[in-house]
Structure formats: structure tokens, C-alpha cells
Scaffold this active site. Sequence first.
Site, PDB file in Angstrom:
ATOM      1  CG  ASP A  47      41.272  39.210  45.082  1.00 14.29           C
ATOM      2  OD1 ASP A  47      41.662  38.902  43.813  1.00 14.29           O
ATOM      3  OD2 ASP A  47      40.383  38.487  45.638  1.00 14.29           O
TER       4      ASP A  47
ATOM      5  CD  GLU B 202      40.889  41.887  40.855  1.00 11.74           C
ATOM      6  OE1 GLU B 202      40.290  41.191  39.941  1.00 11.74           O
ATOM      7  OE2 GLU B 202      40.691  41.633  42.123  1.00 11.74           O
TER       8      GLU B 202
HETATM    9  C1  GLC Z   1      39.924  38.398  42.076  1.00 11.34           C
HETATM   10  C2  GLC Z   1      40.705  37.302  41.505  1.00 11.34           C
HETATM   11  C3  GLC Z   1      39.947  36.219  40.926  1.00 11.34           C
HETATM   12  C4  GLC Z   1      39.286  35.729  42.028  1.00 11.34           C
HETATM   13  C5  GLC Z   1      38.185  36.862  42.852  1.00 11.34           C
HETATM   14  C6  GLC Z   1      37.833  36.484  44.138  1.00 11.34           C
HETATM   15  O1  GLC Z   1      38.947  39.082  40.934  1.00 11.34           O
HETATM   16  O2  GLC Z   1      41.687  37.917  40.486  1.00 11.34           O
HETATM   17  O3  GLC Z   1      40.787  35.310  40.495  1.00 11.34           O
HETATM   18  O4  GLC Z   1      38.320  34.646  41.634  1.00 11.34           O
HETATM   19  O5  GLC Z   1      38.981  38.036  43.118  1.00 11.34           O
HETATM   20  O6  GLC Z   1      38.795  36.398  44.954  1.00 11.34           O
END
Ligand code: GLC
Length: 562
Positions: A213, A284
Site C-alpha cells: 500500500d 501501489e
Molecule cells: C491506498 C489504498 C486506499 C487507502 C490508502 C491509505 O491507496 O488503496 O484504499 O485508503 O492507500 O491506506
Amino acid sequence: MTHNPLPHEAPWWRHAVIYQVYPRSFADQDGDGVGDLPGITSRLPYLAELGVDAIWISPFYRSPMADAGYDVADYRDIDPLFGDLSDADALIARAHELGVRVVIDLVPNHTSDQHAWFQAALAAGPGSPERERYVFRPGRGDGTEPPNNWESVFGGGAWTRVTEPDGTPGQWYLHLFDDTQPDLNWDNPEVVEEFQDVLRFWLDRGVDGFRVDVAHALIKDPELPDWHGRAVMANGGDGETAHTHLGPMWDQEGVHEIYRGWRRLLDSYNPTGDPAQDRILCAEAWLPTQERTMRYTRADEMHQAFNFHFLQSPWRVDDVTEVVEASLVAAEAVGAPTTWVLSNHDVVRHASRLGLPVGTPRPNGIGALEPQPNAVLGLRRARAATTLMLALPGSAYLYNGEELGLPEHTALPDAVRQDPAFHRTAGEETGRDGCRVPMPWTAAAPSFGFGPGEESWLPQPDLYGVFAVDRQQGVEGSTLELYRTLLRLRREHDLGVGGLEWLDLGPEVLAFRNARGDGTPVTVITNFGEEPVALPEGTSVLVCSGRLHEGMLGQDTTVWLS
Ligand code: GLC
């Protein structure tokens, strides 16, 4: 340019189709209206039959759910909403029995404010080693102003002031997201150690990898300088959303060392280097360029990174062609696989997004009072986009429900919205709840078969009934059957490891040949234009995202030919 195929025995993650399960919304076994791990386990045969290689499960850890589980209170336990550790073990075991790998979500940038570490930090006071695990700073001026001007991704300020144990107003802590999500201090070796241990905990339980994440956020510029931008999670895209100046909270060089350490750890779980035993990391990281994104996938770092550039491409032939080519080039430059993705739990479902006028900046949710997408057009384009995506070499991500052609819920009442982005922007941003509505499994059952209860944690729109799995199973031309066919043919023709050779079939047409060195090529054509396109002589149709008209390929339709 032409792109070469991979050897047939390339590691699984170079070509895997990975299905994202959003645990709150997939299947509810205990009837409390929230999905759970036994629910997921019970539906694994459906996923195996769909033909995916792996699942990625969004966070299932113990959490107060202030950000739907992306606020973790204990990384070594399952939230009681979802079950317990034995349910996780059972899920992993059953998935492996069915030949489906399991990737879990790791949230290293921040914890929940209910995490034992943060509670200890509050209790211990300024200057303590407990506070050093997070980013605490004194305020500016007389202490009443935040340490810098950063804004939260979810709106509002990125700093919150605490009350010290003696009752006086005290230090401030950084939270790039909600104030219940304090950022960890990754310059502290104790944090590094802790996450190595968390990785081991789950690797020992048999998981096949981690989706990481906000992987680009962990290290901040040590000066914490002011920055006059909004820390949005967007990149590429069109016009307004193009966002090329990253702030001092993103993509700092130091993050890469963290992932090198993780890669060494994961590789140590595969001492013989058997590609079937590889455990993987997927970043991500919303970054402005493909080149910056792919730096996370250099040989000694992660295996994959999400390709949000593809997701954000406007539905225009030149844009899509360009982003596909640029993705392959950027991936080849570091020797990593490309990934492809069109939907996830943070964006408007692509069956709706693609039904907005071409060039609309990507919205954060769609509310009832906002311009509504054209549902018919959106679904037609979504089917064409997916049919194109699943023919591309590399690894692809699917989001639960997209195989049903599910649209976004665009009429949720504000009272049920849970996304902190909605609340922190006082409704200016609709937020992400509309793509998180529970799955319809059975049209004529309470909560459309999501669970035994009448209610689901977010209400399902009536129109979800016609999208239910049981309405599409075995129905020729349904979106579910389209996905099944695409996944089967993709596997049979080894498209995930194929090479790509562009074809020129006209200005409004995207066309390429995907072939393995020794295989018969599959020709893939997407028609973006109004003019119907004739299929090349001597070819026969393998699958088509829509209907052919007198043998011609209509607008917003993709076909695979052999
Ligand atoms: C990422 C996740 C999202 C979350 C954010 C904070 O972007 O995909 O859903 O709110 O991180 O953890």
C-alpha cells in the site's frame, strides 16, 4: 516497436491474472452484512472456475475500519469482522488446493491510531523512543500551528495535535491520510525490523506475496519542507489530472532500500530459485511517469507495480496505443513484467468510468446529483477494454464484480457513505464507496445472495439483480461468460508470455499480434471509430467483446482472431 515473447516457463507472476477480493464486499458467511474470510473460502471454486491464477485480498487485519481496514491495529491478527487466523489458514490452504495463489495487502506507511505502538507513543510523551516510531514534531510559532503546510490525501491538514499525558496541548503527528492513520517513521530501524517480522509471519503461513500500500510514501524529505500542492493519488491521465510535480512526501530515494531488504527476505523463502515457489511484491505507487513507477520493479526490488497509467488512459485510440507501448518499453527497460488494471477499490468502476464523456478527468466517485455515466456505452467500452487488456502480455489485475460488468453505485445516500475522503472534504469529493458495494450472487435472494442476511453494509442498488452471477452463468454473451472465455483462451494461447507486434489497420483502430515464439499468433483488434472495420482475410473469431455486424467490427468493440 515489436516486443519479444518470454520463454514458456517464465515465473508465474510475469503473466498471472490476479483477482482483487475486497473482503467486506465479496461474500458474507455469518450474516452480519459484512463479507468475511469463510465467505471468500466458500467462493474460491467460483474463482478457480473463472480462471484466475491468484487472488489479492485487501486488508483483513484487526482494524477499527476508519479507512476500511487500511488502518491496521494489529498486523498479526484478523479482524473479528472477517474471522480469525484459523480462517485465514483455511482460506490459504483451500486456495492452494484449487491452484490459486494468495497475495495479501500490506500497509506499511501508517498504522491505525489504535495500534499498540501509537497508543504507547501517546502515553510516553515527547522525546521518548515510542514517539520515534512515528513522525511527531512540535508545532510552529507558539506550537498552535502545524509543523508544515502539508495536506492529507483525504482532504484537510496532514497534522493533528495531541494532548500530552499531563493534559497539556502538545506535539503534532503526521498523517498523509486520515487522522486515525498516523505515518510511521521509516528512518527508525525498529520500524524496518518490525515489518520484516510481519512479512515473515505471513510468509510462514504460506502467502504467495504482498500488495504494498502507498509504496512510494514511506520515506519523507527529512526537512519536511512546506509544499504548495495537494498530495493527490493520481497520475498521468488527462488535462487537469496530469500531475507531474510530486511533493516531498512521495517517491523519495530511500524507499528503494526498504524494498531491496524485503526482496532479499522473500527470496530467502525460495532457496532453490524454483520459479513456481516465488513469493512476490507488487507496488501501489501513483507516480507521474512510467519510468518512475518501474524503478520499484528493478531486479533487486519488487516484482510488479500497478500500471495506473493504463487505468487512467482516456478511451481514445492514440492514448490507449501510446500507453500500452510506453508500458511495455518501461517494463522492458528494467526487465520486469508489465501489469494492467482497469478497476480497483479506489476508483470508479470501469463500466461506469468509460461511460463518462471521453476526456472527463477521473472523478473520485460519482454522486446522485452529478452527471451520470451512459451505462450502455460504459459497459460496451468496459468489455472492449477488458478484452484488449487480457490479450496483452504481462500480468493483469481484476477487481471483484468487474467480471459481472458491475457499474458503480452512483446513488448511494450520503448517510451511508464511509470513505473518509467524503467526510474530510465535507462531501466535495463523493469518495470511493460506490465501487465497494457488495457483490450480487443470486438475483432472487436477500442481499442478492451476498449473505444470509437482508442487509449489506452498503446498500446494493436494485439494478444489481440483473448482474447477479446466477443470471449470467451459462448465458451466452453475458459479461461473466466473456471473462471466462477470455481467461481460458489467454491461458491456451499463452498470451501472458507472448510477444507483441503492432499492426496498422487504420487511424481509429488499435491492432496487434500476440504470439509466442513457436505458437500461432492471436490477432487483436479494437475499433474506436464509427466506421465498421473488416476482419483480415483468412482469420477466424476466437472471441469478441460484442456482436459483429455482417462480419464487421463495430465501434468500441474488441475481437481476438486466429
Ligand atoms: C491506498 C489504498 C486506499 C487507502 C490508502 C491509505 O491507496 O488503496 O484504499 O485508503 O492507500 O491506506
